[in-house]
Design a protein around this motif. Structure first.
Motif, PDB file in Angstrom:
ATOM      1  N   GLY A  31      -0.606  -6.564  47.521  1.00 36.24           N
ATOM      2  CA  GLY A  31       0.369  -7.643  47.458  1.00 36.24           C
ATOM      3  C   GLY A  31      -0.194  -9.023  47.725  1.00 36.24           C
ATOM      4  O   GLY A  31       0.496  -9.878  48.269  1.00 36.24           O
ATOM      5  N   GLY A  32      -1.460  -9.252  47.339  1.00 42.70           N
ATOM      6  CA  GLY A  32      -2.001 -10.586  47.554  1.00 42.70           C
ATOM      7  C   GLY A  32      -3.484 -10.691  47.302  1.00 42.70           C
ATOM      8  O   GLY A  32      -4.092  -9.857  46.636  1.00 42.70           O
ATOM      9  N   LEU A  33      -4.059 -11.730  47.865  1.00 41.74           N
ATOM     10  CA  LEU A  33      -5.472 -12.061  47.696  1.00 41.74           C
ATOM     11  C   LEU A  33      -6.321 -11.203  48.627  1.00 41.74           C
ATOM     12  O   LEU A  33      -6.121 -11.210  49.840  1.00 41.74           O
ATOM     13  N   SER A  34      -7.261 -10.471  48.035  1.00 45.30           N
ATOM     14  CA  SER A  34      -8.073  -9.551  48.837  1.00 45.30           C
ATOM     15  C   SER A  34      -9.564  -9.795  48.640  1.00 45.30           C
ATOM     16  O   SER A  34      -9.985 -10.578  47.781  1.00 45.30           O
ATOM     17  N   SER A  35     -10.327  -9.065  49.412  1.00 43.57           N
ATOM     18  CA  SER A  35     -11.785  -9.121  49.317  1.00 43.57           C
ATOM     19  C   SER A  35     -12.263  -8.729  47.922  1.00 43.57           C
ATOM     20  O   SER A  35     -13.258  -9.260  47.431  1.00 43.57           O
ATOM     21  N   ARG A  36     -11.559  -7.843  47.253  1.00 41.63           N
ATOM     22  CA  ARG A  36     -11.950  -7.442  45.889  1.00 41.63           C
ATOM     23  C   ARG A  36     -11.824  -8.606  44.919  1.00 41.63           C
ATOM     24  O   ARG A  36     -12.638  -8.760  44.011  1.00 41.63           O
ATOM     25  N   ASP A  37     -10.805  -9.435  45.106  1.00 43.53           N
ATOM     26  CA  ASP A  37     -10.634 -10.609  44.243  1.00 43.53           C
ATOM     27  C   ASP A  37     -11.787 -11.585  44.443  1.00 43.53           C
ATOM     28  O   ASP A  37     -12.347 -12.102  43.476  1.00 43.53           O
ATOM     29  N   ALA A  38     -12.140 -11.834  45.696  1.00 39.42           N
ATOM     30  CA  ALA A  38     -13.236 -12.755  45.999  1.00 39.42           C
ATOM     31  C   ALA A  38     -14.549 -12.237  45.420  1.00 39.42           C
ATOM     32  O   ALA A  38     -15.322 -12.998  44.824  1.00 39.42           O
ATOM     33  N   GLU A  39     -14.805 -10.954  45.558  1.00 41.30           N
ATOM     34  CA  GLU A  39     -16.042 -10.371  45.040  1.00 41.30           C
ATOM     35  C   GLU A  39     -16.097 -10.438  43.519  1.00 41.30           C
ATOM     36  O   GLU A  39     -17.140 -10.759  42.943  1.00 41.30           O
ATOM     37  N   LEU A  40     -14.979 -10.145  42.857  1.00 37.63           N
ATOM     38  CA  LEU A  40     -14.974 -10.204  41.399  1.00 37.63           C
ATOM     39  C   LEU A  40     -15.104 -11.651  40.923  1.00 37.63           C
ATOM     40  O   LEU A  40     -15.808 -11.924  39.950  1.00 37.63           O
ATOM     41  N   VAL A  47      -9.260  -5.406  51.570  1.00 36.84           N
ATOM     42  CA  VAL A  47      -8.397  -5.899  52.645  1.00 36.84           C
ATOM     43  C   VAL A  47      -7.875  -7.272  52.249  1.00 36.84           C
ATOM     44  O   VAL A  47      -8.577  -8.052  51.602  1.00 36.84           O
ATOM     45  N   LEU A  48      -6.624  -7.547  52.618  1.00 40.08           N
ATOM     46  CA  LEU A  48      -6.085  -8.881  52.384  1.00 40.08           C
ATOM     47  C   LEU A  48      -6.906  -9.888  53.171  1.00 40.08           C
ATOM     48  O   LEU A  48      -7.342  -9.606  54.293  1.00 40.08           O
ATOM     49  N   LEU A  49      -7.118 -11.054  52.591  1.00 38.35           N
ATOM     50  CA  LEU A  49      -7.899 -12.079  53.271  1.00 38.35           C
ATOM     51  C   LEU A  49      -7.040 -12.822  54.280  1.00 38.35           C
ATOM     52  O   LEU A  49      -5.923 -13.244  53.967  1.00 38.35           O
ATOM     53  N   ASP A  50      -7.579 -12.985  55.483  1.00 43.82           N
ATOM     54  CA  ASP A  50      -6.884 -13.787  56.488  1.00 43.82           C
ATOM     55  C   ASP A  50      -7.162 -15.264  56.196  1.00 43.82           C
ATOM     56  O   ASP A  50      -7.904 -15.607  55.271  1.00 43.82           O
ATOM     57  N   GLU A  51      -6.580 -16.146  56.975  1.00 42.24           N
ATOM     58  CA  GLU A  51      -6.698 -17.582  56.699  1.00 42.24           C
ATOM     59  C   GLU A  51      -8.149 -18.061  56.742  1.00 42.24           C
ATOM     60  O   GLU A  51      -8.569 -18.864  55.906  1.00 42.24           O
ATOM     61  N   ALA A  52      -8.937 -17.570  57.674  1.00 42.38           N
ATOM     62  CA  ALA A  52     -10.347 -17.981  57.765  1.00 42.38           C
ATOM     63  C   ALA A  52     -11.121 -17.553  56.518  1.00 42.38           C
ATOM     64  O   ALA A  52     -11.915 -18.326  55.969  1.00 42.38           O
ATOM     65  N   ALA A  53     -10.883 -16.337  56.057  1.00 41.36           N
ATOM     66  CA  ALA A  53     -11.562 -15.846  54.856  1.00 41.36           C
ATOM     67  C   ALA A  53     -11.109 -16.625  53.624  1.00 41.36           C
ATOM     68  O   ALA A  53     -11.917 -16.931  52.744  1.00 41.36           O
ATOM     69  N   ARG A  54      -9.826 -16.960  53.565  1.00 40.02           N
ATOM     70  CA  ARG A  54      -9.317 -17.765  52.450  1.00 40.02           C
ATOM     71  C   ARG A  54      -9.989 -19.136  52.441  1.00 40.02           C
ATOM     72  O   ARG A  54     -10.370 -19.640  51.385  1.00 40.02           O
ATOM     73  N   GLN A  55     -10.167 -19.735  53.604  1.00 46.53           N
ATOM     74  CA  GLN A  55     -10.812 -21.048  53.697  1.00 46.53           C
ATOM     75  C   GLN A  55     -12.264 -20.982  53.234  1.00 46.53           C
ATOM     76  O   GLN A  55     -12.767 -21.928  52.632  1.00 46.53           O
ATOM     77  N   SER A  56     -12.935 -19.871  53.505  1.00 44.43           N
ATOM     78  CA  SER A  56     -14.337 -19.740  53.095  1.00 44.43           C
ATOM     79  C   SER A  56     -14.479 -19.673  51.575  1.00 44.43           C
ATOM     80  O   SER A  56     -15.559 -19.937  51.041  1.00 44.43           O
ATOM     81  N   LEU A  57     -13.395 -19.347  50.870  1.00 42.29           N
ATOM     82  CA  LEU A  57     -13.445 -19.301  49.411  1.00 42.29           C
ATOM     83  C   LEU A  57     -13.687 -20.678  48.804  1.00 42.29           C
ATOM     84  O   LEU A  57     -14.207 -20.785  47.701  1.00 42.29           O
ATOM     85  N   TYR A  58     -13.327 -21.740  49.532  1.00 41.27           N
ATOM     86  CA  TYR A  58     -13.561 -23.085  49.012  1.00 41.27           C
ATOM     87  C   TYR A  58     -15.051 -23.348  48.812  1.00 41.27           C
ATOM     88  O   TYR A  58     -15.434 -24.105  47.931  1.00 41.27           O
ATOM     89  N   SER A  59     -15.897 -22.694  49.597  1.00 41.42           N
ATOM     90  CA  SER A  59     -17.337 -22.864  49.402  1.00 41.42           C
ATOM     91  C   SER A  59     -17.941 -21.754  48.546  1.00 41.42           C
ATOM     92  O   SER A  59     -18.857 -22.002  47.770  1.00 41.42           O
ATOM     93  N   SER A  60     -17.434 -20.526  48.652  1.00 42.13           N
ATOM     94  CA  SER A  60     -18.026 -19.427  47.880  1.00 42.13           C
ATOM     95  C   SER A  60     -17.496 -19.347  46.450  1.00 42.13           C
ATOM     96  O   SER A  60     -18.173 -18.808  45.575  1.00 42.13           O
ATOM     97  N   CYS A  61     -16.313 -19.883  46.202  1.00 37.57           N
ATOM     98  CA  CYS A  61     -15.708 -19.870  44.859  1.00 37.57           C
ATOM     99  C   CYS A  61     -15.112 -21.245  44.556  1.00 37.57           C
ATOM    100  O   CYS A  61     -13.904 -21.367  44.309  1.00 37.57           O
ATOM    101  N   PRO A  62     -15.924 -22.302  44.562  1.00 38.41           N
ATOM    102  CA  PRO A  62     -15.377 -23.657  44.474  1.00 38.41           C
ATOM    103  C   PRO A  62     -14.650 -23.984  43.170  1.00 38.41           C
ATOM    104  O   PRO A  62     -13.794 -24.873  43.155  1.00 38.41           O
ATOM    105  N   ALA A  63     -14.946 -23.290  42.096  1.00 39.40           N
ATOM    106  CA  ALA A  63     -14.309 -23.592  40.809  1.00 39.40           C
ATOM    107  C   ALA A  63     -12.936 -22.931  40.666  1.00 39.40           C
ATOM    108  O   ALA A  63     -12.205 -23.220  39.729  1.00 39.40           O
ATOM    109  N   THR A  72      -9.025 -21.943  41.828  1.00 37.47           N
ATOM    110  CA  THR A  72      -7.874 -22.451  42.564  1.00 37.47           C
ATOM    111  C   THR A  72      -7.333 -21.305  43.406  1.00 37.47           C
ATOM    112  O   THR A  72      -7.123 -20.196  42.895  1.00 37.47           O
ATOM    113  N   ILE A  73      -7.125 -21.574  44.674  1.00 36.22           N
ATOM    114  CA  ILE A  73      -6.591 -20.547  45.568  1.00 36.22           C
ATOM    115  C   ILE A  73      -5.072 -20.664  45.556  1.00 36.22           C
ATOM    116  O   ILE A  73      -4.508 -21.668  45.977  1.00 36.22           O
TER     117      ILE A  73
END
Length: 99
Positions: free
Chosen positions: A79-88, A6-22, A24-25
């Motif tokens: 067409g964008g940033l999804s949960s699969r990208d965050a998991e990988l 699923v495409l990440l909503d704004e809240a999920a995108r913001q959580s990437l700053y802590s789960s994937c800090p290295a 660039t979003i």
């Protein structure tokens, strides 16, 4: 990896700053660069990532110039940033050095 991406909503995108800090979003994905001591070390890392990506059936866009590896994760089907990208990204981080 999750079965249904699923495409990440704004809240999920913001959580990437802590789960994937290295990483660039970007507007449609995640980007990260690594520097290694040698080409062989960089290529070995790419081989490990390739095995992860194949198991997940989610393949990165990437480049390698001597000791540098750049990876961009995006989900073209959605067409964008999804949960699969965050998991990988998290899986890649688990095997990568901190460079």
């Amino acid at each position: 990896m999750s079965k249904q991406a699923v495409l990440l909503d704004e809240a999920a995108r913001q959580s990437l700053y802590s789960s994937c800090p290295a990483w660039t979003i970007a507007s449609d994905g995640l980007v990260r660069e690594w520097r290694f001591h040698s080409f062989v070390e960089a290529f070995g890392f790419m081989t490990q990532v390739a095995l992860l990506a194949e198991r997940a059936n989610h393949h990165p866009e990437w480049s390698n110039v001597y000791n540098r590896v750049t990876i961009r994760l995006t989900t073209h089907d959605l067409g964008g940033l999804s949960s699969r990208d965050a998991e990988l990204a998290q899986a890649i981080d688990s095997l990568s050095p901190t460079t």
